[in-house]
Write an enzyme that holds these catalytic residues in place. Structure first.
Site, PDB file in Angstrom:
ATOM      1  N   ARG A 237      28.093  -4.303  36.977  1.00 53.69           N
ATOM      2  CA  ARG A 237      26.507  -4.119  37.361  1.00 53.69           C
ATOM      3  C   ARG A 237      26.560  -3.249  38.219  1.00 53.69           C
ATOM      4  NH1 ARG A 237      26.015  -5.818  33.155  1.00 53.69           N
ATOM      5  NH2 ARG A 237      24.880  -7.970  32.674  1.00 53.69           N
ATOM      6  N   GLU A 266      18.815   1.168  37.548  1.00 57.52           N
ATOM      7  CA  GLU A 266      18.171   1.653  35.991  1.00 57.52           C
ATOM      8  C   GLU A 266      17.224   0.879  35.720  1.00 57.52           C
ATOM      9  OE1 GLU A 266      21.350  -1.631  33.934  1.00 57.52           O
ATOM     10  OE2 GLU A 266      22.250   0.397  34.325  1.00 57.52           O
ATOM     11  N   HIS A 298      24.346   2.364  29.897  1.00 53.26           N
ATOM     12  CA  HIS A 298      24.306   0.954  29.692  1.00 53.26           C
ATOM     13  C   HIS A 298      24.865   0.521  28.300  1.00 53.26           C
ATOM     14  CE1 HIS A 298      23.634  -2.964  31.907  1.00 53.26           C
ATOM     15  NE2 HIS A 298      24.359  -3.357  31.010  1.00 53.26           N
TER      16      HIS A 298
END
Length: 332
Positions: A237, A266, A298
């Site tokens: 994270r 993000e 991601h």
């Protein structure tokens, strides 16, 4: 017929959703939109929601869902920090997640990302592209077997990362977790605290969920406790790492390089196409343009099996809440 609306749907998810819809005789409406105060009205007339997004879901979303009588948002990811769990509970909205969908996919990706940095792959690619085929110290690398790896968060994913490094490469692997699992001790030597785990490591790889306790835990002070020249990997994270402190630590040589599959802010960017648009987030631009940071959007989880498990897991949880009023994967 039971009706579920799916937010944040990508084309590959749509195919899996159509198959699930037919198999369960459930109508699934799909939209690429994310849940916001401006789009939550799209859920009107549905029995439940499944969702995939990394940006925050804020009020008045939850109160609107209560007004519409929708009892569940089934998040199609393990992480659920984008939700205000208190606001959801106050409005009788159950939030669920998919805690395990393909830990192998993420573990394989983070080891690959570390190897790219350790083996100087970006510089080698640039030299080959310019037809420079010479051997020089700048592209000479270490053997993974000779390195010490610190796995921070030894759970479903972290344990598999440790196993690859320990049994695949023969590296020394230490780890830290608030809970020590006996079955993982064949892969990792647990350390008593985070500082001890990271102080002599050549590679530090993060695999923790985001909590109030570890927000910006990797910051200036912690970087200064690391061995100079450490490689940092974060596919967990973004908010666990204070990005500006990381950039500063790399610029002064305390941290050699980093592979980041996540970024703390993000939400506006992932997963969207920003081609031809101006990015005004100066910190994100520093990440994208830094020669010693390898950034990916991601995607560590992004494999066929993971997508299928996430989609089916979210739909199954949404349906379970609709039918029974709860689900084993509820998080509030």
């Amino acid at each position: 017929m039971t009706k579920i609306i799916a937010f944040g749907v990508t084309p590959e998810e749509a195919e899996v959703m159509e198959q699930w819809s037919k198999a369960h005789s459930i109508h699934v409406e799909m939209t690429p939109e994310y849940i916001t105060p401006e789009t939550v009205h799209l859920a009107e007339g549905f029995d439940g929601i499944t969702n995939m997004q990394v940006s925050d879901i804020v009020e008045p979303v939850y109160s609107k869902l209560k007004e519409l009588g929708i009892p569940v948002i089934a998040q199609r990811s393990a992480g659920y920090e984008m939700y205000d769990l208190k606001a959801a509970s106050d409005n009788d909205v159950i939030i669920t997640n998919v805690p395990s969908y393909s830990p192998e996919s993420i573990a394989e990706f983070v080891v690959y990302a570390a190897m790219r940095l350790i083996r100087n792959s970006d510089e080698i690619d640039q030299r080959v592209a310019s037809q420079n085929f010479t051997w020089e110290p700048s592209i000479r690398s270490h053997s993974i077997q000779s390195l010490k790896v610190a796995v921070i968060g030894v759970g479903r994913i972290g344990s598999r990362v440790a196993k690859i490094y320990k049994h695949g490469f023969g590296a020394e692997v230490v780890g830290y977790d608030i809970v020590e699992h006996e079955e993982f001790k064949e892969h990792v030597v647990y350390q008593p605290d985070l500082q001890t785990a990271i102080k002599d490591a050549d590679i530090v790889t993060i695999h923790m969920p985001l909590t109030e306790d570890n927000y910006h835990q990797f910051n200036h002070d912690l970087f200064n406790q690391m061995k100079p020249g450490t490689t940092l990997i974060n596919a967990a994270r973004g908010k666990i790492v204070k990005t500006q402190d990381l950039i500063e630590a790399i610029d002064r040589g305390q941290i050699k390089n980093a592979a980041l599959d996540v970024y703390e802010d993000e939400g506006p960017f992932i997963p969207k196409n920003w081609e031809g648009q101006v990015i005004e987030d100066e910190v994100f631009l520093q990440i994208l343009n830094h020669p010693n940071i390898h950034y990916t959007p991601h995607i560590a989880y992004y494999t066929d099996i993971a997508v299928q498990n996430l989609v089916e897991g979210g739909l199954n949880s949404a349906l379970e809440v609709i039918k029974t009023g709860t689900d084993e994967h509820r998080v509030n």
